[in-house]
Design a protein around this motif. Structure first.
Motif, PDB file in Angstrom:
ATOM      1  N   ALA A  99       0.836  -1.203   0.000  1.00  0.00           N
ATOM      2  CA  ALA A  99       0.000   0.000   0.000  1.00  0.00           C
ATOM      3  C   ALA A  99       0.871   1.254   0.000  1.00  0.00           C
ATOM      4  O   ALA A  99       1.900   1.309   0.673  1.00  0.00           O
ATOM      5  CB  ALA A  99      -0.903   0.000   1.236  1.00  0.00           C
ATOM      6  N   ARG A 100       0.398   2.269  -0.767  1.00  0.00           N
ATOM      7  CA  ARG A 100       1.105   3.546  -0.845  1.00  0.00           C
ATOM      8  C   ARG A 100       0.101   4.701  -0.755  1.00  0.00           C
ATOM      9  O   ARG A 100      -0.904   4.715  -1.470  1.00  0.00           O
ATOM     10  CB  ARG A 100       1.879   3.667  -2.143  1.00  0.00           C
ATOM     11  N   LEU A 101       0.421   5.649   0.104  1.00  0.00           N
ATOM     12  CA  LEU A 101      -0.383   6.858   0.241  1.00  0.00           C
ATOM     13  C   LEU A 101      -0.277   7.685  -1.030  1.00  0.00           C
ATOM     14  O   LEU A 101       0.815   7.874  -1.565  1.00  0.00           O
ATOM     15  CB  LEU A 101       0.111   7.669   1.449  1.00  0.00           C
ATOM     16  N   GLN A 102      -1.406   8.233  -1.496  1.00  0.00           N
ATOM     17  CA  GLN A 102      -1.440   9.011  -2.730  1.00  0.00           C
ATOM     18  C   GLN A 102      -1.599  10.505  -2.476  1.00  0.00           C
ATOM     19  O   GLN A 102      -1.961  11.252  -3.385  1.00  0.00           O
ATOM     20  CB  GLN A 102      -2.585   8.507  -3.628  1.00  0.00           C
ATOM     21  N   ALA A 103      -1.347  10.958  -1.263  1.00  0.00           N
ATOM     22  CA  ALA A 103      -1.454  12.379  -0.903  1.00  0.00           C
ATOM     23  C   ALA A 103      -0.250  12.729  -0.039  1.00  0.00           C
ATOM     24  O   ALA A 103       0.469  11.845   0.413  1.00  0.00           O
ATOM     25  CB  ALA A 103      -2.747  12.639  -0.126  1.00  0.00           C
ATOM     26  N   THR A 104      -0.068  14.015   0.205  1.00  0.00           N
ATOM     27  CA  THR A 104       1.000  14.410   1.117  1.00  0.00           C
ATOM     28  C   THR A 104       0.406  14.690   2.488  1.00  0.00           C
ATOM     29  O   THR A 104      -0.750  15.092   2.617  1.00  0.00           O
ATOM     30  CB  THR A 104       1.745  15.672   0.636  1.00  0.00           C
ATOM     31  N   ARG A 105       1.201  14.466   3.496  1.00  0.00           N
ATOM     32  CA  ARG A 105       0.796  14.762   4.872  1.00  0.00           C
ATOM     33  C   ARG A 105       0.395  16.224   4.994  1.00  0.00           C
ATOM     34  O   ARG A 105      -0.622  16.557   5.615  1.00  0.00           O
ATOM     35  CB  ARG A 105       1.940  14.430   5.832  1.00  0.00           C
ATOM     36  N   GLU A 106       1.196  17.091   4.398  1.00  0.00           N
ATOM     37  CA  GLU A 106       0.964  18.538   4.515  1.00  0.00           C
ATOM     38  C   GLU A 106      -0.414  18.937   4.006  1.00  0.00           C
ATOM     39  O   GLU A 106      -1.121  19.706   4.666  1.00  0.00           O
ATOM     40  CB  GLU A 106       2.062  19.314   3.767  1.00  0.00           C
ATOM     41  N   GLU A 107      -0.818  18.427   2.841  1.00  0.00           N
ATOM     42  CA  GLU A 107      -2.120  18.830   2.297  1.00  0.00           C
ATOM     43  C   GLU A 107      -3.279  18.304   3.140  1.00  0.00           C
ATOM     44  O   GLU A 107      -4.267  19.004   3.354  1.00  0.00           O
ATOM     45  CB  GLU A 107      -2.257  18.450   0.825  1.00  0.00           C
ATOM     46  N   VAL A 108      -3.162  17.084   3.641  1.00  0.00           N
ATOM     47  CA  VAL A 108      -4.241  16.499   4.444  1.00  0.00           C
ATOM     48  C   VAL A 108      -4.358  17.207   5.790  1.00  0.00           C
ATOM     49  O   VAL A 108      -5.460  17.589   6.213  1.00  0.00           O
ATOM     50  CB  VAL A 108      -4.037  14.977   4.617  1.00  0.00           C
ATOM     51  N   VAL A 109      -3.243  17.410   6.466  1.00  0.00           N
ATOM     52  CA  VAL A 109      -3.270  18.076   7.778  1.00  0.00           C
ATOM     53  C   VAL A 109      -3.727  19.525   7.631  1.00  0.00           C
ATOM     54  O   VAL A 109      -4.475  20.030   8.481  1.00  0.00           O
ATOM     55  CB  VAL A 109      -1.895  17.965   8.484  1.00  0.00           C
ATOM     56  N   ALA A 110      -3.329  20.198   6.555  1.00  0.00           N
ATOM     57  CA  ALA A 110      -3.775  21.587   6.330  1.00  0.00           C
ATOM     58  C   ALA A 110      -5.295  21.644   6.203  1.00  0.00           C
ATOM     59  O   ALA A 110      -5.935  22.556   6.750  1.00  0.00           O
ATOM     60  CB  ALA A 110      -3.108  22.174   5.089  1.00  0.00           C
ATOM     61  N   ARG A 111      -5.884  20.692   5.511  1.00  0.00           N
ATOM     62  CA  ARG A 111      -7.347  20.670   5.379  1.00  0.00           C
ATOM     63  C   ARG A 111      -8.012  20.368   6.721  1.00  0.00           C
ATOM     64  O   ARG A 111      -9.044  20.949   7.049  1.00  0.00           O
ATOM     65  CB  ARG A 111      -7.764  19.661   4.313  1.00  0.00           C
ATOM     66  N   LEU A 112      -7.408  19.491   7.491  1.00  0.00           N
ATOM     67  CA  LEU A 112      -7.923  19.193   8.828  1.00  0.00           C
ATOM     68  C   LEU A 112      -7.821  20.428   9.714  1.00  0.00           C
ATOM     69  O   LEU A 112      -8.769  20.774  10.431  1.00  0.00           O
ATOM     70  CB  LEU A 112      -7.140  18.021   9.423  1.00  0.00           C
ATOM     71  N   ASP A 113      -6.686  21.122   9.652  1.00  0.00           N
ATOM     72  CA  ASP A 113      -6.486  22.360  10.413  1.00  0.00           C
ATOM     73  C   ASP A 113      -7.507  23.425  10.036  1.00  0.00           C
ATOM     74  O   ASP A 113      -7.931  24.218  10.884  1.00  0.00           O
ATOM     75  CB  ASP A 113      -5.082  22.932  10.186  1.00  0.00           C
ATOM     76  N   ALA A 114      -7.936  23.432   8.769  1.00  0.00           N
ATOM     77  CA  ALA A 114      -8.893  24.421   8.279  1.00  0.00           C
ATOM     78  C   ALA A 114     -10.332  24.059   8.637  1.00  0.00           C
ATOM     79  O   ALA A 114     -11.270  24.764   8.258  1.00  0.00           O
ATOM     80  CB  ALA A 114      -8.752  24.578   6.763  1.00  0.00           C
ATOM     81  N   GLY A 115     -10.506  22.954   9.379  1.00  0.00           N
ATOM     82  CA  GLY A 115     -11.850  22.558   9.785  1.00  0.00           C
ATOM     83  C   GLY A 115     -12.578  21.739   8.737  1.00  0.00           C
ATOM     84  O   GLY A 115     -13.770  21.466   8.860  1.00  0.00           O
ATOM     85  N   GLU A 116     -11.875  21.333   7.693  1.00  0.00           N
ATOM     86  CA  GLU A 116     -12.480  20.523   6.637  1.00  0.00           C
ATOM     87  C   GLU A 116     -12.382  19.044   7.003  1.00  0.00           C
ATOM     88  O   GLU A 116     -11.705  18.666   7.959  1.00  0.00           O
ATOM     89  CB  GLU A 116     -11.753  20.777   5.312  1.00  0.00           C
ATOM     90  N   ARG A 117     -13.043  18.255   6.218  1.00  0.00           N
ATOM     91  CA  ARG A 117     -12.976  16.801   6.372  1.00  0.00           C
ATOM     92  C   ARG A 117     -12.213  16.264   5.156  1.00  0.00           C
ATOM     93  O   ARG A 117     -12.801  15.928   4.132  1.00  0.00           O
ATOM     94  CB  ARG A 117     -14.389  16.231   6.443  1.00  0.00           C
ATOM     95  N   PRO A 118     -10.890  16.180   5.272  1.00  0.00           N
ATOM     96  CA  PRO A 118     -10.087  15.800   4.107  1.00  0.00           C
ATOM     97  C   PRO A 118     -10.333  14.358   3.685  1.00  0.00           C
ATOM     98  O   PRO A 118     -10.630  13.500   4.512  1.00  0.00           O
ATOM     99  CB  PRO A 118      -8.651  15.968   4.604  1.00  0.00           C
ATOM    100  N   GLU A 119     -10.223  14.113   2.389  1.00  0.00           N
ATOM    101  CA  GLU A 119     -10.261  12.761   1.858  1.00  0.00           C
ATOM    102  C   GLU A 119      -8.954  12.520   1.120  1.00  0.00           C
ATOM    103  O   GLU A 119      -8.420  13.437   0.489  1.00  0.00           O
ATOM    104  CB  GLU A 119     -11.445  12.554   0.920  1.00  0.00           C
ATOM    105  N   PHE A 120      -8.462  11.291   1.196  1.00  0.00           N
ATOM    106  CA  PHE A 120      -7.225  10.948   0.512  1.00  0.00           C
ATOM    107  C   PHE A 120      -7.229   9.456   0.213  1.00  0.00           C
ATOM    108  O   PHE A 120      -7.888   8.675   0.888  1.00  0.00           O
ATOM    109  CB  PHE A 120      -6.006  11.336   1.362  1.00  0.00           C
ATOM    110  N   ASP A 121      -6.504   9.087  -0.837  1.00  0.00           N
ATOM    111  CA  ASP A 121      -6.483   7.704  -1.302  1.00  0.00           C
ATOM    112  C   ASP A 121      -5.218   6.975  -0.889  1.00  0.00           C
ATOM    113  O   ASP A 121      -4.135   7.566  -0.782  1.00  0.00           O
ATOM    114  CB  ASP A 121      -6.571   7.648  -2.829  1.00  0.00           C
ATOM    115  N   VAL A 122      -5.391   5.668  -0.710  1.00  0.00           N
ATOM    116  CA  VAL A 122      -4.276   4.744  -0.567  1.00  0.00           C
ATOM    117  C   VAL A 122      -4.464   3.693  -1.659  1.00  0.00           C
ATOM    118  O   VAL A 122      -5.538   3.103  -1.780  1.00  0.00           O
ATOM    119  CB  VAL A 122      -4.253   4.085   0.829  1.00  0.00           C
ATOM    120  N   LEU A 123      -3.431   3.505  -2.472  1.00  0.00           N
ATOM    121  CA  LEU A 123      -3.446   2.525  -3.558  1.00  0.00           C
ATOM    122  C   LEU A 123      -2.742   1.264  -3.081  1.00  0.00           C
ATOM    123  O   LEU A 123      -1.647   1.334  -2.512  1.00  0.00           O
ATOM    124  CB  LEU A 123      -2.736   3.092  -4.787  1.00  0.00           C
TER     125      LEU A 123
END
Length: 147
Positions: A99-123
């Motif tokens: 399995a490999r993460l298809q997003a960066t930590r920075e983009e996901v955490v930034a969306r979480l910090d902004a109060g959003e509910r981030p989505e990201f894929d693992v292939l």
């Protein structure tokens, strides 16, 4: 926060323990999980049951998510929102799910910090121990805020 991702997965997901999933490699954003061949996990043609392939791949995706975002568990609950799998060959023998993460930590955490509910894929590539590809899966994760 330091913890063993494989141990955490097996402690917090009883079904992964029941199946007997083990982890060969756990690095940030990259996990290799393994499942021994067992008769009780076979389908009607003698290969690993489709649900078993799905389960070991989903477990590998969860470990991949934790390997990057484990420090976020105190403020958000990880949840699967979608999963798609393509079966291409009968899986005979031991199963390996990479399995490999298809997003960066920075983009996901930034969306979480902004109060959003981030989505990201693992292939996840699912293959037999000799390297023969048998399935591919994509798992989409989100974080639900604990507030």
């Amino acid at each position: 926060m330091t913890f063993d991702v494989g141990d955490l997965m097996l402690q917090s997901v009883p079904f992964a323990r029941t199946l007997g999933v083990s982890f060969d490699k756990v690095e940030p954003g990259h996990v290799i999980a393994r499942l021994a061949d067992r008769d009780d996990l076979h389908n009607h043609v003698g290969g690993a049951h489709a649900g078993v392939l799905f389960s070991v791949a989903e477990t590998a995706s969860g470990a991949t998510m934790l390997s990057v975002f484990g420090d976020q568990l105190s403020r958000a609950t990880p949840l699967v929102t979608n999963a798609t799998i393509r079966y291409s060959k009968i899986a005979k023998g031991e199963i390996v799910a990479e399995a490999r993460l298809q997003a960066t930590r920075e983009e996901v955490v930034a969306r979480l910090d902004a109060g959003e509910r981030p989505e990201f894929d693992v292939l996840i590539e699912i293959r037999t121990a000799d390297g023969t590809p048998v399935s591919e899966m994509t798992v989409t994760w989100t974080f639900k805020s604990r507030r």
